[in-house]
Write an enzyme that holds these catalytic residues in place. Structure first.
Site, mmCIF file in Angstrom:
data_model
loop_
_atom_site.group_PDB
_atom_site.id
_atom_site.type_symbol
_atom_site.label_atom_id
_atom_site.label_comp_id
_atom_site.label_asym_id
_atom_site.label_seq_id
_atom_site.Cartn_x
_atom_site.Cartn_y
_atom_site.Cartn_z
ATOM 1 N NE ARG A 60 -1.608 -2.369 2.656
ATOM 2 C CZ ARG A 60 -1.634 -3.636 2.220
ATOM 3 N NH1 ARG A 60 -2.616 -4.053 1.495
ATOM 4 N NH2 ARG A 60 -0.663 -4.484 2.540
ATOM 5 C CB THR A 61 3.539 2.556 2.170
ATOM 6 O OG1 THR A 61 2.827 2.105 3.321
ATOM 7 C CG2 THR A 61 4.164 3.912 2.440
ATOM 8 C CE LYS A 89 26.494 -3.347 -7.540
ATOM 9 N NZ LYS A 89 26.780 -2.233 -8.445
ATOM 10 N NE ARG A 110 7.157 0.508 4.707
ATOM 11 C CZ ARG A 110 5.943 -0.019 4.668
ATOM 12 N NH1 ARG A 110 5.787 -1.296 4.352
ATOM 13 N NH2 ARG A 110 4.881 0.707 4.942
ATOM 14 C CG HIS A 138 3.635 3.869 8.269
ATOM 15 N ND1 HIS A 138 3.738 4.774 7.234
ATOM 16 C CD2 HIS A 138 3.217 2.700 7.697
ATOM 17 C CE1 HIS A 138 3.405 4.179 6.102
ATOM 18 N NE2 HIS A 138 3.082 2.924 6.354
HETATM 19 N N1 CP Z 1 -0.231 0.100 5.633
HETATM 20 C C1 CP Z 1 0.972 -0.253 5.151
HETATM 21 O O1 CP Z 1 2.009 0.303 5.540
HETATM 22 O O2 CP Z 1 0.923 -1.252 4.234
HETATM 23 P P1 CP Z 1 2.187 -1.771 3.400
HETATM 24 O O3 CP Z 1 3.130 -2.426 4.378
HETATM 25 O O4 CP Z 1 1.627 -2.729 2.388
HETATM 26 O O5 CP Z 1 2.827 -0.557 2.782
#
Ligand code: CP
Length: 311
Positions: A60-61, A89, A110, A138
Protein backbone atom coordinates in the site's frame (compact mmCIF):
# COMPACT_ATOMS: atom_id res chain seq x y z
CA UNK A 1 -6.05 35.35 4.01
CA UNK A 2 -4.97 31.88 2.81
CA UNK A 3 -3.15 29.83 5.47
CA UNK A 4 0.58 29.43 4.87
CA UNK A 5 1.49 25.96 3.64
CA UNK A 6 2.99 24.16 6.69
CA UNK A 7 4.27 21.30 4.52
CA UNK A 8 6.30 23.40 2.05
CA UNK A 9 9.70 21.66 1.55
CA UNK A 10 9.19 19.83 4.86
CA UNK A 11 10.45 16.37 5.79
CA UNK A 12 7.72 14.12 7.19
CA UNK A 13 9.40 11.94 9.79
CA UNK A 14 7.18 11.89 12.89
CA UNK A 15 3.49 12.79 13.27
CA UNK A 16 4.54 14.70 16.43
CA UNK A 17 6.17 17.31 14.20
CA UNK A 18 2.76 18.46 12.91
CA UNK A 19 0.01 20.35 14.72
CA UNK A 20 -3.70 19.71 14.61
CA UNK A 21 -4.01 22.79 12.33
CA UNK A 22 -1.36 21.37 9.99
CA UNK A 23 -3.36 18.14 9.74
CA UNK A 24 -6.57 20.03 8.95
CA UNK A 25 -4.70 21.99 6.26
CA UNK A 26 -3.77 18.65 4.68
CA UNK A 27 -7.27 17.17 4.99
CA UNK A 28 -8.77 20.24 3.28
CA UNK A 29 -6.24 19.93 0.48
CA UNK A 30 -7.07 16.23 0.13
CA UNK A 31 -10.78 17.05 -0.19
CA UNK A 32 -9.93 19.68 -2.78
CA UNK A 33 -7.73 17.37 -4.83
CA UNK A 34 -10.39 14.64 -4.80
CA UNK A 35 -12.97 17.07 -6.22
CA UNK A 36 -10.62 18.63 -8.79
CA UNK A 37 -11.46 18.08 -12.47
CA UNK A 38 -9.03 15.60 -14.04
CA UNK A 39 -7.72 18.18 -16.55
CA UNK A 40 -6.49 20.39 -13.65
CA UNK A 41 -5.37 17.57 -11.33
CA UNK A 42 -3.23 15.82 -13.94
CA UNK A 43 -1.10 18.99 -14.39
CA UNK A 44 -0.34 19.60 -10.72
CA UNK A 45 2.97 17.73 -10.49
CA UNK A 46 3.89 17.75 -14.17
CA UNK A 47 7.70 17.56 -14.40
CA UNK A 48 8.18 16.47 -10.77
CA UNK A 49 9.72 13.13 -9.78
CA UNK A 50 9.20 11.05 -6.63
CA UNK A 51 12.05 8.73 -5.59
CA UNK A 52 11.00 5.67 -3.60
CA UNK A 53 13.55 3.72 -1.58
CA UNK A 54 11.99 0.67 0.03
CA UNK A 55 14.38 -1.36 2.18
CA UNK A 56 11.39 -3.35 3.51
CA UNK A 57 8.41 -4.88 1.67
CA UNK A 58 5.30 -2.81 1.05
CA UNK A 59 2.17 -2.96 -1.05
CA UNK A 60 0.00 0.00 0.00
CA UNK A 61 2.54 2.63 0.99
CA UNK A 62 4.74 2.32 -2.07
CA UNK A 63 1.95 1.83 -4.57
CA UNK A 64 -0.26 4.57 -3.16
CA UNK A 65 2.65 7.04 -3.20
CA UNK A 66 3.35 6.03 -6.79
CA UNK A 67 -0.34 6.21 -7.67
CA UNK A 68 -0.57 9.64 -6.03
CA UNK A 69 2.36 10.97 -8.05
CA UNK A 70 0.98 9.56 -11.32
CA UNK A 71 -2.52 10.86 -10.48
CA UNK A 72 -1.08 14.39 -10.36
CA UNK A 73 0.90 14.01 -13.57
CA UNK A 74 4.29 13.39 -11.93
CA UNK A 75 6.70 10.49 -12.40
CA UNK A 76 8.46 8.04 -10.10
CA UNK A 77 11.68 6.06 -9.89
CA UNK A 78 13.20 3.90 -7.21
CA UNK A 79 13.55 0.40 -5.83
CA UNK A 80 11.01 -1.80 -4.08
CA UNK A 81 13.67 -3.97 -2.45
CA UNK A 82 17.32 -3.22 -1.67
CA UNK A 83 18.58 -6.38 -3.46
CA UNK A 84 18.27 -4.64 -6.84
CA UNK A 85 20.30 -1.59 -5.73
CA UNK A 86 23.96 -1.07 -4.84
CA UNK A 87 23.00 -1.43 -1.17
CA UNK A 88 23.44 -5.15 -1.94
CA UNK A 89 27.13 -4.40 -2.73
CA UNK A 90 27.58 -2.63 0.58
CA UNK A 91 26.68 0.97 -0.28
CA UNK A 92 25.77 3.04 2.77
CA UNK A 93 22.38 4.62 3.34
CA UNK A 94 24.02 8.05 3.29
CA UNK A 95 25.56 7.43 -0.15
CA UNK A 96 22.28 6.03 -1.47
CA UNK A 97 20.47 9.20 -0.38
CA UNK A 98 23.21 11.49 -1.77
CA UNK A 99 22.84 9.69 -5.11
CA UNK A 100 19.05 9.59 -5.41
CA UNK A 101 18.55 13.22 -4.41
CA UNK A 102 20.24 14.23 -7.68
CA UNK A 103 17.46 12.60 -9.69
CA UNK A 104 14.26 13.45 -7.83
CA UNK A 105 12.29 16.28 -6.18
CA UNK A 106 11.03 14.36 -3.13
CA UNK A 107 11.91 11.00 -1.56
CA UNK A 108 9.81 8.42 0.29
CA UNK A 109 11.78 5.81 2.21
CA UNK A 110 10.87 2.70 4.21
CA UNK A 111 13.52 1.14 6.42
CA UNK A 112 13.67 -1.58 9.10
CA UNK A 113 15.74 0.49 11.53
CA UNK A 114 14.33 3.00 14.01
CA UNK A 115 15.95 6.37 13.36
CA UNK A 116 16.77 5.60 9.71
CA UNK A 117 14.26 8.16 8.40
CA UNK A 118 15.61 10.98 10.62
CA UNK A 119 19.15 10.08 9.62
CA UNK A 120 18.28 10.07 5.91
CA UNK A 121 16.43 13.38 6.21
CA UNK A 122 19.51 14.99 7.76
CA UNK A 123 21.57 13.86 4.76
CA UNK A 124 19.02 14.68 2.05
CA UNK A 125 18.77 18.13 0.51
CA UNK A 126 15.35 17.18 -0.88
CA UNK A 127 12.27 16.64 1.33
CA UNK A 128 12.14 13.12 2.75
CA UNK A 129 8.97 11.28 3.76
CA UNK A 130 9.14 8.43 6.25
CA UNK A 131 7.21 5.52 4.70
CA UNK A 132 7.71 3.45 7.88
CA UNK A 133 10.82 3.22 10.06
CA UNK A 134 11.36 0.12 12.20
CA UNK A 135 8.92 -0.05 15.10
CA UNK A 136 9.06 3.73 15.41
CA UNK A 137 6.59 5.58 13.17
CA UNK A 138 4.61 5.55 9.94
CA UNK A 139 3.34 9.13 9.92
CA UNK A 140 1.56 9.21 6.56
CA UNK A 141 -0.42 6.10 7.55
CA UNK A 142 -1.67 7.99 10.62
CA UNK A 143 -2.53 11.01 8.47
CA UNK A 144 -4.67 8.87 6.19
CA UNK A 145 -6.17 7.03 9.19
CA UNK A 146 -7.23 10.33 10.78
CA UNK A 147 -8.51 11.58 7.41
CA UNK A 148 -10.60 8.40 7.05
CA UNK A 149 -12.09 8.83 10.53
CA UNK A 150 -13.10 12.41 9.71
CA UNK A 151 -14.61 11.39 6.37
CA UNK A 152 -16.57 8.53 7.91
CA UNK A 153 -17.57 10.04 11.27
CA UNK A 154 -17.60 13.78 10.45
CA UNK A 155 -15.14 14.58 13.26
CA UNK A 156 -12.51 12.97 15.50
CA UNK A 157 -13.28 14.83 18.73
CA UNK A 158 -15.51 13.06 21.27
CA UNK A 159 -15.04 9.59 19.77
CA UNK A 160 -14.13 6.42 21.64
CA UNK A 161 -11.41 4.70 19.66
CA UNK A 162 -10.12 1.16 20.28
CA UNK A 163 -6.74 -0.03 19.02
CA UNK A 164 -6.47 -3.81 18.87
CA UNK A 165 -3.63 -6.25 18.22
CA UNK A 166 0.11 -5.75 18.21
CA UNK A 167 0.49 -2.49 20.09
CA UNK A 168 4.14 -3.16 20.97
CA UNK A 169 5.75 -3.52 17.56
CA UNK A 170 3.16 -1.88 15.26
CA UNK A 171 4.57 1.45 14.05
CA UNK A 172 1.22 2.54 12.65
CA UNK A 173 -0.09 2.33 16.22
CA UNK A 174 2.50 4.79 17.55
CA UNK A 175 1.87 7.31 14.79
CA UNK A 176 -1.89 7.02 15.19
CA UNK A 177 -1.70 7.38 18.98
CA UNK A 178 0.34 10.57 18.71
CA UNK A 179 -2.02 11.80 15.98
CA UNK A 180 -5.07 11.07 18.17
CA UNK A 181 -3.43 12.84 21.11
CA UNK A 182 -4.05 16.12 19.24
CA UNK A 183 -7.82 15.52 19.57
CA UNK A 184 -10.30 15.21 22.40
CA UNK A 185 -10.80 11.44 22.25
CA UNK A 186 -10.90 8.43 24.55
CA UNK A 187 -8.45 5.70 23.51
CA UNK A 188 -8.83 2.08 24.58
CA UNK A 189 -5.84 -0.18 23.96
CA UNK A 190 -6.78 -3.85 23.59
CA UNK A 191 -4.00 -6.43 23.36
CA UNK A 192 -2.42 -9.54 24.77
CA UNK A 193 -0.45 -8.45 27.90
CA UNK A 194 2.90 -9.02 26.17
CA UNK A 195 1.88 -6.79 23.25
CA UNK A 196 1.07 -3.63 25.22
CA UNK A 197 2.22 -0.22 24.01
CA UNK A 198 5.86 0.31 25.02
CA UNK A 199 5.95 1.76 28.53
CA UNK A 200 7.84 5.00 27.89
CA UNK A 201 5.38 5.85 25.14
CA UNK A 202 2.33 4.88 27.20
CA UNK A 203 3.47 7.15 30.06
CA UNK A 204 4.06 10.00 27.62
CA UNK A 205 0.65 9.52 25.97
CA UNK A 206 -1.13 9.35 29.35
CA UNK A 207 -0.26 13.05 29.79
CA UNK A 208 -1.80 13.98 26.44
CA UNK A 209 -4.94 11.86 25.97
CA UNK A 210 -7.45 9.79 27.97
CA UNK A 211 -6.09 6.26 27.53
CA UNK A 212 -6.69 2.84 29.14
CA UNK A 213 -5.51 -0.77 28.62
CA UNK A 214 -7.65 -3.91 28.24
CA UNK A 215 -7.40 -7.61 27.38
CA UNK A 216 -10.97 -8.39 26.41
CA UNK A 217 -12.31 -7.07 23.10
CA UNK A 218 -15.90 -8.21 23.71
CA UNK A 219 -16.15 -6.17 26.93
CA UNK A 220 -14.92 -2.98 25.25
CA UNK A 221 -16.54 -3.32 21.83
CA UNK A 222 -20.06 -2.02 22.69
CA UNK A 223 -18.52 1.30 23.75
CA UNK A 224 -16.47 1.98 20.63
CA UNK A 225 -17.05 4.33 17.68
CA UNK A 226 -13.89 3.24 15.86
CA UNK A 227 -11.99 -0.06 16.05
CA UNK A 228 -8.47 0.06 14.60
CA UNK A 229 -7.14 -3.47 14.13
CA UNK A 230 -3.49 -4.39 13.54
CA UNK A 231 -1.75 -7.64 12.68
CA UNK A 232 0.77 -9.28 14.99
CA UNK A 233 4.14 -8.25 13.51
CA UNK A 234 5.90 -11.62 13.32
CA UNK A 235 9.03 -10.15 11.70
CA UNK A 236 9.73 -7.87 14.68
CA UNK A 237 9.71 -10.51 17.45
CA UNK A 238 13.22 -11.19 18.79
CA UNK A 239 12.00 -14.66 19.84
CA UNK A 240 9.63 -16.55 17.51
CA UNK A 241 8.35 -18.75 20.35
CA UNK A 242 6.91 -15.55 21.85
CA UNK A 243 5.13 -14.89 18.54
CA UNK A 244 3.70 -18.42 18.59
CA UNK A 245 2.21 -17.70 22.02
CA UNK A 246 0.31 -14.61 20.90
CA UNK A 247 -0.50 -15.15 17.22
CA UNK A 248 -4.23 -15.38 16.52
CA UNK A 249 -4.99 -13.79 19.94
CA UNK A 250 -7.91 -11.88 18.47
CA UNK A 251 -10.34 -12.40 15.65
CA UNK A 252 -12.94 -9.83 14.64
CA UNK A 253 -15.89 -11.66 13.09
CA UNK A 254 -19.60 -11.11 12.50
CA UNK A 255 -20.58 -12.89 15.72
CA UNK A 256 -18.46 -10.56 17.89
CA UNK A 257 -19.69 -7.56 15.92
CA UNK A 258 -23.27 -8.23 17.08
CA UNK A 259 -22.15 -6.46 20.27
CA UNK A 260 -20.96 -3.35 18.39
CA UNK A 261 -22.75 -0.05 17.79
CA UNK A 262 -24.49 0.01 14.40
CA UNK A 263 -22.23 2.85 13.26
CA UNK A 264 -18.93 1.39 14.53
CA UNK A 265 -16.28 1.69 11.83
CA UNK A 266 -13.41 -0.79 11.52
CA UNK A 267 -10.06 0.35 10.15
CA UNK A 268 -6.88 -1.66 9.54
CA UNK A 269 -3.63 -0.44 7.96
CA UNK A 270 -3.16 -3.89 6.34
CA UNK A 271 -1.69 -6.35 5.51
CA UNK A 272 -4.19 -8.54 7.37
CA UNK A 273 -3.42 -12.08 8.50
CA UNK A 274 -6.30 -13.60 10.52
CA UNK A 275 -7.33 -10.77 12.86
CA UNK A 276 -10.40 -9.79 10.78
CA UNK A 277 -12.41 -12.58 9.15
CA UNK A 278 -13.12 -11.96 5.45
CA UNK A 279 -16.86 -12.25 6.22
CA UNK A 280 -16.59 -8.80 7.86
CA UNK A 281 -15.49 -7.19 4.57
CA UNK A 282 -19.03 -6.81 3.26
CA UNK A 283 -20.45 -5.50 6.55
CA UNK A 284 -21.20 -1.76 6.88
CA UNK A 285 -18.55 -1.60 9.64
CA UNK A 286 -15.65 -2.39 7.29
CA UNK A 287 -13.97 0.80 6.06
CA UNK A 288 -10.46 -0.55 5.47
CA UNK A 289 -10.74 -0.67 1.70
CA UNK A 290 -11.95 2.94 1.64
CA UNK A 291 -9.01 3.71 3.95
CA UNK A 292 -6.64 2.38 1.23
CA UNK A 293 -8.24 4.64 -1.39
CA UNK A 294 -7.90 7.57 1.00
CA UNK A 295 -4.18 6.71 1.09
CA UNK A 296 -3.79 7.79 -2.52
CA UNK A 297 -5.87 10.95 -2.01
CA UNK A 298 -4.14 12.03 1.20
CA UNK A 299 -0.66 11.27 -0.17
CA UNK A 300 -1.46 13.27 -3.32
CA UNK A 301 -2.32 16.27 -1.16
CA UNK A 302 0.86 15.73 0.87
CA UNK A 303 3.13 15.54 -2.20
CA UNK A 304 1.53 18.61 -3.79
CA UNK A 305 1.86 20.51 -0.49
CA UNK A 306 5.50 19.51 0.09
CA UNK A 307 6.33 20.52 -3.49
CA UNK A 308 4.28 23.68 -2.90
CA UNK A 309 2.35 23.74 -6.14
CA UNK A 310 -0.60 26.16 -6.01
CA UNK A 311 -4.03 24.48 -5.82
N1 CP B 1 -0.23 0.10 5.63
C1 CP B 1 0.97 -0.25 5.15
O1 CP B 1 2.01 0.30 5.54
O2 CP B 1 0.92 -1.25 4.23
P1 CP B 1 2.19 -1.77 3.40
O3 CP B 1 3.13 -2.43 4.38
O4 CP B 1 1.63 -2.73 2.39
O5 CP B 1 2.83 -0.56 2.78
Amino acid sequence: MAKLNPFKNKDVILIKDFTRDDLFYLFQKADKIERMPERDRICLLNGKILGYLFFEPSTRTRLSFEAAMLWLGGRTLGFAEPKVSSVEKGESLADTIRTVENYVDVIVMRHSKDGAASFAAEIASKPLINGGSGTEEHPTQAMLDLYTIIKEKGSIDNLKIGLLGDLKYGRTVYSLLYGLSKFNVEVKLISHPILRVRREIFFDLEKKVKISEHDNLEEILPDLDVLYVTRIQKERFPDLSEYERVKSSYNVNLKILQKAKDDLIILHPFPRIDEISPEVDSSPHAKYFKQMLNGRILRSALLASILDVPF
